[in-house]
Structure formats: structure tokens, C-alpha cells
Design a protein around this motif. Structure first.
Motif, PDB file in Angstrom:
ATOM      1  N   UNK A 188       0.840  -1.183   0.000  1.00 56.13           N
ATOM      2  CA  UNK A 188       0.000   0.000   0.000  1.00 56.13           C
ATOM      3  C   UNK A 188       0.883   1.243   0.000  1.00 56.13           C
ATOM      4  N   UNK A 189       0.657   2.163  -0.929  1.00 56.07           N
ATOM      5  CA  UNK A 189       1.524   3.350  -0.998  1.00 56.07           C
ATOM      6  C   UNK A 189       1.290   4.307   0.167  1.00 56.07           C
ATOM      7  N   UNK A 190       2.320   5.058   0.474  1.00 57.29           N
ATOM      8  CA  UNK A 190       2.234   6.093   1.496  1.00 57.29           C
ATOM      9  C   UNK A 190       1.563   7.331   0.905  1.00 57.29           C
ATOM     10  N   UNK A 191       0.861   8.075   1.740  1.00 56.78           N
ATOM     11  CA  UNK A 191       0.361   9.392   1.342  1.00 56.78           C
ATOM     12  C   UNK A 191       1.501  10.365   1.601  1.00 56.78           C
ATOM     13  N   UNK A 192       1.769  11.234   0.644  1.00 59.28           N
ATOM     14  CA  UNK A 192       2.781  12.264   0.829  1.00 59.28           C
ATOM     15  C   UNK A 192       2.054  13.588   1.017  1.00 59.28           C
ATOM     16  N   UNK A 193       2.217  14.159   2.202  1.00 63.27           N
ATOM     17  CA  UNK A 193       1.547  15.401   2.559  1.00 63.27           C
ATOM     18  C   UNK A 193       2.578  16.521   2.658  1.00 63.27           C
ATOM     19  N   UNK A 194       2.372  17.563   1.880  1.00 67.87           N
ATOM     20  CA  UNK A 194       3.307  18.678   1.848  1.00 67.87           C
ATOM     21  C   UNK A 194       2.847  19.779   2.797  1.00 67.87           C
ATOM     22  N   UNK A 195       3.781  20.281   3.581  1.00 67.81           N
ATOM     23  CA  UNK A 195       3.497  21.440   4.420  1.00 67.81           C
ATOM     24  C   UNK A 195       3.170  22.617   3.501  1.00 67.81           C
ATOM     25  N   UNK A 196       2.337  23.541   3.971  1.00 66.52           N
ATOM     26  CA  UNK A 196       1.958  24.696   3.156  1.00 66.52           C
ATOM     27  C   UNK A 196       3.176  25.460   2.660  1.00 66.52           C
ATOM     28  N   UNK A 197       4.197  25.529   3.469  1.00 66.96           N
ATOM     29  CA  UNK A 197       5.389  26.303   3.111  1.00 66.96           C
ATOM     30  C   UNK A 197       6.196  25.649   1.986  1.00 66.96           C
ATOM     31  N   UNK A 198       5.989  24.376   1.728  1.00 68.92           N
ATOM     32  CA  UNK A 198       6.761  23.692   0.684  1.00 68.92           C
ATOM     33  C   UNK A 198       6.457  24.280  -0.692  1.00 68.92           C
ATOM     34  N   UNK A 199       5.200  24.621  -0.951  1.00 65.00           N
ATOM     35  CA  UNK A 199       4.868  25.241  -2.237  1.00 65.00           C
ATOM     36  C   UNK A 199       5.674  26.522  -2.448  1.00 65.00           C
ATOM     37  N   UNK A 200       5.750  27.350  -1.417  1.00 69.65           N
ATOM     38  CA  UNK A 200       6.513  28.596  -1.508  1.00 69.65           C
ATOM     39  C   UNK A 200       7.997  28.313  -1.718  1.00 69.65           C
ATOM     40  N   UNK A 201       8.517  27.310  -1.012  1.00 70.70           N
ATOM     41  CA  UNK A 201       9.932  26.947  -1.164  1.00 70.70           C
ATOM     42  C   UNK A 201      10.213  26.488  -2.590  1.00 70.70           C
ATOM     43  N   UNK A 202       9.355  25.629  -3.125  1.00 71.18           N
ATOM     44  CA  UNK A 202       9.545  25.145  -4.499  1.00 71.18           C
ATOM     45  C   UNK A 202       9.497  26.298  -5.496  1.00 71.18           C
ATOM     46  N   UNK A 203       8.561  27.197  -5.310  1.00 68.58           N
ATOM     47  CA  UNK A 203       8.452  28.350  -6.201  1.00 68.58           C
ATOM     48  C   UNK A 203       9.708  29.216  -6.130  1.00 68.58           C
ATOM     49  N   UNK A 204      10.172  29.478  -4.921  1.00 67.78           N
ATOM     50  CA  UNK A 204      11.370  30.305  -4.747  1.00 67.78           C
ATOM     51  C   UNK A 204      12.601  29.649  -5.391  1.00 67.78           C
ATOM     52  N   UNK A 205      12.776  28.341  -5.169  1.00 69.06           N
ATOM     53  CA  UNK A 205      13.927  27.644  -5.758  1.00 69.06           C
ATOM     54  C   UNK A 205      13.816  27.604  -7.284  1.00 69.06           C
ATOM     55  N   UNK A 206      12.613  27.352  -7.789  1.00 62.32           N
ATOM     56  CA  UNK A 206      12.423  27.276  -9.238  1.00 62.32           C
ATOM     57  C   UNK A 206      12.690  28.631  -9.887  1.00 62.32           C
ATOM     58  N   UNK A 207      12.198  29.685  -9.283  1.00 61.39           N
ATOM     59  CA  UNK A 207      12.455  31.032  -9.821  1.00 61.39           C
ATOM     60  C   UNK A 207      13.945  31.340  -9.826  1.00 61.39           C
ATOM     61  N   UNK A 208      14.629  30.989  -8.749  1.00 57.57           N
ATOM     62  CA  UNK A 208      16.068  31.232  -8.658  1.00 57.57           C
ATOM     63  C   UNK A 208      16.814  30.485  -9.766  1.00 57.57           C
ATOM     64  N   UNK A 209      16.515  29.207  -9.923  1.00 57.59           N
ATOM     65  CA  UNK A 209      17.208  28.390 -10.929  1.00 57.59           C
ATOM     66  C   UNK A 209      16.868  28.869 -12.332  1.00 57.59           C
ATOM     67  N   UNK A 210      15.620  29.254 -12.571  1.00 54.74           N
ATOM     68  CA  UNK A 210      15.206  29.655 -13.922  1.00 54.74           C
ATOM     69  C   UNK A 210      15.880  30.942 -14.385  1.00 54.74           C
ATOM     70  N   UNK A 211      16.357  31.753 -13.457  1.00 52.22           N
ATOM     71  CA  UNK A 211      17.097  32.957 -13.856  1.00 52.22           C
ATOM     72  C   UNK A 211      18.399  32.589 -14.559  1.00 52.22           C
ATOM     73  N   UNK A 212      18.915  31.422 -14.244  1.00 55.81           N
ATOM     74  CA  UNK A 212      20.147  30.942 -14.872  1.00 55.81           C
ATOM     75  C   UNK A 212      19.832  30.057 -16.066  1.00 55.81           C
ATOM     76  N   UNK A 213      18.850  29.146 -15.886  1.00 59.34           N
ATOM     77  CA  UNK A 213      18.561  28.173 -16.937  1.00 59.34           C
ATOM     78  C   UNK A 213      17.155  27.606 -16.784  1.00 59.34           C
ATOM     79  N   UNK A 214      16.326  27.796 -17.801  1.00 57.89           N
ATOM     80  CA  UNK A 214      14.983  27.225 -17.795  1.00 57.89           C
ATOM     81  C   UNK A 214      15.057  25.697 -17.784  1.00 57.89           C
ATOM     82  N   UNK A 215      15.920  25.073 -18.618  1.00 56.24           N
ATOM     83  CA  UNK A 215      16.015  23.605 -18.559  1.00 56.24           C
ATOM     84  C   UNK A 215      16.447  23.094 -17.182  1.00 56.24           C
ATOM     85  N   UNK A 216      17.310  23.820 -16.500  1.00 51.12           N
ATOM     86  CA  UNK A 216      17.733  23.399 -15.152  1.00 51.12           C
ATOM     87  C   UNK A 216      16.557  23.480 -14.183  1.00 51.12           C
ATOM     88  N   UNK A 217      15.713  24.489 -14.318  1.00 47.69           N
ATOM     89  CA  UNK A 217      14.533  24.611 -13.456  1.00 47.69           C
ATOM     90  C   UNK A 217      13.561  23.463 -13.737  1.00 47.69           C
TER      91      UNK A 217
END
Length: 99
Positions: free
Chosen positions: A1-30
């Protein structure tokens, strides 16, 4: 039986911040960052205990595990076996202090 993966509310913001940072250098890297994150989430659904304990001295011992991905990033999570759930609490850049 698979586990449920529950993300803290702050994880969405963290992912967005990291993705924006990486995309400034390289869209493929993001895009690669997000793809590798999705792979980690998939692994957390099937076998979260495969990942090692996070030994960060700022975290309680043997409480959080870490999944490394995209060179410098880590997902920090805990497992509740009784609920068959994984609580993903943070996605951090390992290059920053305290990570």
C-alpha cells in the motif's frame, strides 16, 4: 500500500522560490529540478525509509529523513508508519548554511 505524501503549506513557496532562482540561470535546469522533485515524491510514496536520517544538528535526532536531488537540494520529511503517511516539511538548498 503506498504512502500518502503530505506537503506542508510552506513547501509550495519553497519550491516556487527555488524554481524562480534556478530559472534565472537556466529554464532547462529549473525543469530538471521540478522533474527530480517529482521523482523524489514518487519514491516517498513507495519506500520512504530508503532515505537516510538527516543529521542536521538543528533537527531532533532520528526524526527527519532527507532525500537529496538536483545536485544541491534536499527534501526534509518524517514518516508516520501508523498512518502510512510521509510529511514533507521542507525543500532546502544544501548550499545555504544550516542545511
Amino acid at each position: 500500500m503506498p504512502y500518502k505524501v503530505l506537503l506542508a503549506k510552506s513547501v509550495d513557496e519553497m519550491l516556487l522560490r527555488h524554481t524562480e532562482f534556478i530559472s534565472r540561470v537556466s529554464i532547462p535546469a529549473a525543469e530538471q529540478f521540478l522533474a527530480e522533485f517529482e521523482e523524489v515524491v514518487g519514491q516517498l510514496k513507495t519506500a520512504p525509509a530508503q532515505f537516510p536520517w538527516d543529521t542536521n544538528p538543528n533537527l531532533p535526532e532520528h526524526t527527519y529523513r532527507k532525500a537529496l536531488f538536483a545536485k544541491w537540494y534536499k527534501a526534509v520529511f518524517s514518516i508516520d508508519e501508523d498512518k502510512q503517511a510521509v510529511f514533507l516539511d521542507a525543500v532546502v538548498d544544501g548550499r545555504s548554511s544550516g542545511a
